[in-house]
Design a protein around this motif. Structure first.
Motif, PDB file in Angstrom:
ATOM      1  N   HIS A   1      -0.865  -3.910   7.845  1.00 35.30           N
ATOM      2  CA  HIS A   1      -0.230  -3.074   8.856  1.00 35.30           C
ATOM      3  C   HIS A   1       1.074  -3.689   9.372  1.00 35.30           C
ATOM      4  O   HIS A   1       1.236  -4.905   9.379  1.00 35.30           O
ATOM      5  CB  HIS A   1      -1.160  -2.870  10.052  1.00 35.30           C
ATOM      6  CG  HIS A   1      -2.487  -2.311   9.681  1.00 35.30           C
ATOM      7  ND1 HIS A   1      -3.569  -2.352  10.528  1.00 35.30           N
ATOM      8  CD2 HIS A   1      -2.924  -1.693   8.548  1.00 35.30           C
ATOM      9  CE1 HIS A   1      -4.614  -1.791   9.952  1.00 35.30           C
ATOM     10  NE2 HIS A   1      -4.259  -1.382   8.739  1.00 35.30           N
ATOM     11  N   GLY A   2       1.950  -2.825   9.815  1.00 32.90           N
ATOM     12  CA  GLY A   2       3.180  -3.265  10.451  1.00 32.90           C
ATOM     13  C   GLY A   2       3.439  -2.468  11.714  1.00 32.90           C
ATOM     14  O   GLY A   2       2.821  -1.423  11.959  1.00 32.90           O
ATOM     15  N   ARG A   3       4.379  -2.959  12.498  1.00 29.46           N
ATOM     16  CA  ARG A   3       4.820  -2.212  13.680  1.00 29.46           C
ATOM     17  C   ARG A   3       5.723  -1.054  13.236  1.00 29.46           C
ATOM     18  O   ARG A   3       6.147  -0.975  12.090  1.00 29.46           O
ATOM     19  CB  ARG A   3       5.607  -3.133  14.618  1.00 29.46           C
ATOM     20  CG  ARG A   3       4.834  -4.343  15.134  1.00 29.46           C
ATOM     21  CD  ARG A   3       5.803  -5.339  15.754  1.00 29.46           C
ATOM     22  NE  ARG A   3       6.783  -5.785  14.758  1.00 29.46           N
ATOM     23  CZ  ARG A   3       8.041  -6.115  15.033  1.00 29.46           C
ATOM     24  NH1 ARG A   3       8.496  -6.042  16.277  1.00 29.46           N
ATOM     25  NH2 ARG A   3       8.853  -6.517  14.068  1.00 29.46           N
TER      26      ARG A   3
ATOM     27  N   MET B   1       8.629 -10.742   3.335  1.00 30.14           N
ATOM     28  CA  MET B   1       9.607 -11.826   3.229  1.00 30.14           C
ATOM     29  C   MET B   1       9.169 -13.042   4.046  1.00 30.14           C
ATOM     30  O   MET B   1       9.415 -14.191   3.647  1.00 30.14           O
ATOM     31  CB  MET B   1      10.989 -11.350   3.662  1.00 30.14           C
ATOM     32  CG  MET B   1      11.557 -10.258   2.755  1.00 30.14           C
ATOM     33  SD  MET B   1      11.304 -10.596   0.984  1.00 30.14           S
ATOM     34  CE  MET B   1      12.228 -12.113   0.772  1.00 30.14           C
ATOM     35  N   TYR B   2       8.496 -12.812   5.166  1.00 28.75           N
ATOM     36  CA  TYR B   2       7.958 -13.937   5.944  1.00 28.75           C
ATOM     37  C   TYR B   2       6.862 -14.644   5.149  1.00 28.75           C
ATOM     38  O   TYR B   2       6.833 -15.883   5.074  1.00 28.75           O
ATOM     39  CB  TYR B   2       7.412 -13.425   7.276  1.00 28.75           C
ATOM     40  CG  TYR B   2       6.803 -14.496   8.153  1.00 28.75           C
ATOM     41  CD1 TYR B   2       7.588 -15.516   8.695  1.00 28.75           C
ATOM     42  CD2 TYR B   2       5.442 -14.480   8.449  1.00 28.75           C
ATOM     43  CE1 TYR B   2       7.021 -16.496   9.503  1.00 28.75           C
ATOM     44  CE2 TYR B   2       4.875 -15.450   9.255  1.00 28.75           C
ATOM     45  CZ  TYR B   2       5.672 -16.449   9.780  1.00 28.75           C
ATOM     46  OH  TYR B   2       5.108 -17.427  10.578  1.00 28.75           O
TER      47      TYR B   2
ATOM     48  N   ASP C   1       8.814  -2.886   8.777  1.00 27.31           N
ATOM     49  CA  ASP C   1       8.120  -4.083   9.273  1.00 27.31           C
ATOM     50  C   ASP C   1       7.232  -4.705   8.201  1.00 27.31           C
ATOM     51  O   ASP C   1       7.059  -5.920   8.161  1.00 27.31           O
ATOM     52  CB  ASP C   1       7.293  -3.754  10.516  1.00 27.31           C
ATOM     53  CG  ASP C   1       7.026  -5.001  11.361  1.00 27.31           C
ATOM     54  OD1 ASP C   1       7.970  -5.793  11.556  1.00 27.31           O
ATOM     55  OD2 ASP C   1       5.890  -5.182  11.809  1.00 27.31           O
ATOM     56  N   ARG C   2       6.693  -3.889   7.314  1.00 24.88           N
ATOM     57  CA  ARG C   2       5.893  -4.464   6.234  1.00 24.88           C
ATOM     58  C   ARG C   2       6.780  -5.212   5.234  1.00 24.88           C
ATOM     59  O   ARG C   2       6.376  -6.248   4.695  1.00 24.88           O
ATOM     60  CB  ARG C   2       5.079  -3.381   5.529  1.00 24.88           C
ATOM     61  CG  ARG C   2       3.890  -2.894   6.350  1.00 24.88           C
ATOM     62  CD  ARG C   2       2.978  -2.017   5.525  1.00 24.88           C
ATOM     63  NE  ARG C   2       3.612  -0.749   5.177  1.00 24.88           N
ATOM     64  CZ  ARG C   2       3.197   0.048   4.197  1.00 24.88           C
ATOM     65  NH1 ARG C   2       2.152  -0.307   3.447  1.00 24.88           N
ATOM     66  NH2 ARG C   2       3.803   1.188   3.947  1.00 24.88           N
TER      67      ARG C   2
ATOM     68  N   ARG D   1       0.830  -1.199   0.000  1.00 27.99           N
ATOM     69  CA  ARG D   1       0.000   0.000   0.000  1.00 27.99           C
ATOM     70  C   ARG D   1       0.868   1.253   0.000  1.00 27.99           C
ATOM     71  O   ARG D   1       1.834   1.362   0.767  1.00 27.99           O
ATOM     72  CB  ARG D   1      -0.938   0.011   1.209  1.00 27.99           C
ATOM     73  CG  ARG D   1      -2.018   1.084   1.075  1.00 27.99           C
ATOM     74  CD  ARG D   1      -3.114   0.943   2.098  1.00 27.99           C
ATOM     75  NE  ARG D   1      -4.224   1.845   1.788  1.00 27.99           N
ATOM     76  CZ  ARG D   1      -5.308   1.983   2.544  1.00 27.99           C
ATOM     77  NH1 ARG D   1      -5.430   1.267   3.642  1.00 27.99           N
ATOM     78  NH2 ARG D   1      -6.258   2.814   2.202  1.00 27.99           N
ATOM     79  N   TRP D   2       0.484   2.201  -0.860  1.00 29.79           N
ATOM     80  CA  TRP D   2       1.227   3.462  -0.992  1.00 29.79           C
ATOM     81  C   TRP D   2       0.234   4.602  -1.061  1.00 29.79           C
ATOM     82  O   TRP D   2      -0.750   4.546  -1.795  1.00 29.79           O
ATOM     83  CB  TRP D   2       2.090   3.432  -2.254  1.00 29.79           C
ATOM     84  CG  TRP D   2       3.025   4.595  -2.381  1.00 29.79           C
ATOM     85  CD1 TRP D   2       4.038   4.932  -1.542  1.00 29.79           C
ATOM     86  CD2 TRP D   2       3.028   5.570  -3.422  1.00 29.79           C
ATOM     87  NE1 TRP D   2       4.687   6.046  -1.996  1.00 29.79           N
ATOM     88  CE2 TRP D   2       4.093   6.469  -3.152  1.00 29.79           C
ATOM     89  CE3 TRP D   2       2.262   5.771  -4.578  1.00 29.79           C
ATOM     90  CZ2 TRP D   2       4.398   7.551  -3.961  1.00 29.79           C
ATOM     91  CZ3 TRP D   2       2.559   6.853  -5.393  1.00 29.79           C
ATOM     92  CH2 TRP D   2       3.625   7.735  -5.087  1.00 29.79           C
ATOM     93  N   PHE D   3       0.509   5.663  -0.294  1.00 32.38           N
ATOM     94  CA  PHE D   3      -0.445   6.757  -0.149  1.00 32.38           C
ATOM     95  C   PHE D   3      -0.124   7.962  -1.021  1.00 32.38           C
ATOM     96  O   PHE D   3      -0.827   8.965  -0.970  1.00 32.38           O
ATOM     97  CB  PHE D   3      -0.523   7.176   1.318  1.00 32.38           C
ATOM     98  CG  PHE D   3      -1.167   6.133   2.192  1.00 32.38           C
ATOM     99  CD1 PHE D   3      -2.522   6.137   2.434  1.00 32.38           C
ATOM    100  CD2 PHE D   3      -0.410   5.119   2.745  1.00 32.38           C
ATOM    101  CE1 PHE D   3      -3.125   5.172   3.220  1.00 32.38           C
ATOM    102  CE2 PHE D   3      -0.995   4.135   3.538  1.00 32.38           C
ATOM    103  CZ  PHE D   3      -2.359   4.161   3.769  1.00 32.38           C
TER     104      PHE D   3
END
Length: 363
Positions: free
Chosen positions: A317-319, A340-341, A334-335, A6-8
């Motif tokens: 979402h990420g931290r 990669m996970y 974090d995203r 996602r990019w704003f």
């Protein structure tokens, strides 16, 4: 699975397109024209300009999140037809630009709700947090002021222009029940899904976040039974779901793996993220790693692999880690780790050890 991010947009995001391009396997940005109020028609020139900007970095714009729905449509007011007409005109322009999926939601007033945008996680990071008891006792107007005061970037679903008439919106929804909302959603679908079929676009509703009523406002896209009912409102491949593991996972009773298998052919878009749910109903957003939260991310990715999922996904979402200054929940680090996970789980689900013969070993 096609991976997206996602990019704003420039000036409204701390992450750049060149950074996104360097994340392995990412082919698309998930985007929107966030400054255009809900109900207004999107300009074609701006859509095409953003498409060309993304293409210059080797990225597609196949998923829009979101084309917001005007509150008059959700309320079922006579003015809804004009707003639906604008919505379809926007869909037509998006199709001209090659858009394949439109993510949207049908949540009254608020697109999502958290009580803390930077809650300490115990390891030095912070994350979005929902405190149940606070929601039950807080003045929603005060919460809106706090949310906007703590962010220098527009928050999706909390844009100031959408919230400037908060008091009148609450008054308008007085007496609106879940059944009313179902009726208004069906009216919307019966208008836009035939257009989507013609345009080759798949509509993908996002679950309510969190998946229960808040501040007395009805919410209906909350679990498996309701998703089943939603898909039956207009039975078409163009009427689909954005299956968000984090939104649905805030209620541990939701069987997300089961939903993936049941709704396999109606999921054009997936949000894959984790949350840790506490016994008192609070929850915090965690890393994507299965062990760090309550949601079975490994099982979810395996289910997508099992059904041969070829739709779009994003890490959601990420931290906020490594002292990154970013939009709450939408930093780079974090995203990117989450992607990669997810790729590791995906690759492991399809891994087959090479035979001894292929490795050149004698029997």
């Amino acid at each position: 699975m096609k991976m997206s991010f996602r990019w704003f947009g420039e000036g409204n995001d701390t992450v750049t397109l060149s950074q996104i391009r360097q994340i392995p396997g990412v082919t698309d940005i998930v985007w929107s024209l966030h400054d255009i109020p809900a109900g207004e028609e999107w300009p074609l020139d701006r859509i095409l300009a953003l498409r060309d900007q993304a293409a210059a970095h080797g990225l597609g714009i196949n998923v829009v999140e979101s084309v917001n729905i005007h509150e008059d449509i959700k309320l079922g007011l006579p003015s809804r037809d004009a707003y639906i007409e604008n919505y379809i005109k926007t869909m037509e322009k998006l199709a001209q630009a090659g858009v394949k999926v439109i993510c949207y939601n049908f949540m009254p007033v608020f697109d999502w709700l958290r009580t803390d945008l930077h809650h300490p996680s115990g390891d030095g990071s912070t994350a979005l947090f929902y405190e149940k008891s606070r929601i039950e006792n807080v003045d929603p107007f005060e919460l809106v002021r706090q949310i906007n005061a703590n962010s220098t970037l527009t928050m999706p679903g909390w844009e100031p222009e959408r919230l400037s008439h908060l008091a009148s919106l609450f008054e308008a929804y007085r007496g609106v029940t879940e059944e009313h909302l179902w009726d208004h959603l069906k009216y919307f679908l019966d208008k836009v899904i035939p257009a989507a079929e013609t345009l080759g676009i798949r509509m993908a509703i996002h679950p309510d976040d969190p998946p229960w009523p808040i501040f007395g406002l009805p919410r209906i896209i909350t679990g498996q039974d309701n998703l089943r009912r939603f898909l039956a409102l207009h039975d078409s491949p163009a009427n689909g779901i954005t299956l968000c593991s984090g939104s649905l996972g805030a209620n541990p009773a939701n069987d997300i793996v089961g939903m993936i298998h049941e709704f396999a052919d109606r999921i054009p878009f997936a949000h894959i993220r984790n949350v840790k749910v506490f016994d008192n109903g609070d929850f915090i957003e965690t890393s994507h790693r299965t062990q760090d939260g309550t949601v079975d991310i490994a099982g979810i990715v395996r289910a997508y692999h099992d059904i041969g999922f070829d739709g779009y996904a994003r890490p959601d979402h990420g931290r906020h880690i490594w002292d990154e200054q970013c939009r709450p929940g939408y930093g780079l680090y974090d995203r990117a780790l989450g992607i990669m996970y997810l790729w590791g789980l995906w690759d492991a689900a399809g891994y087959r050890a090479p035979s001894a013969a292929k490795e050149g070993h004698a029997s």
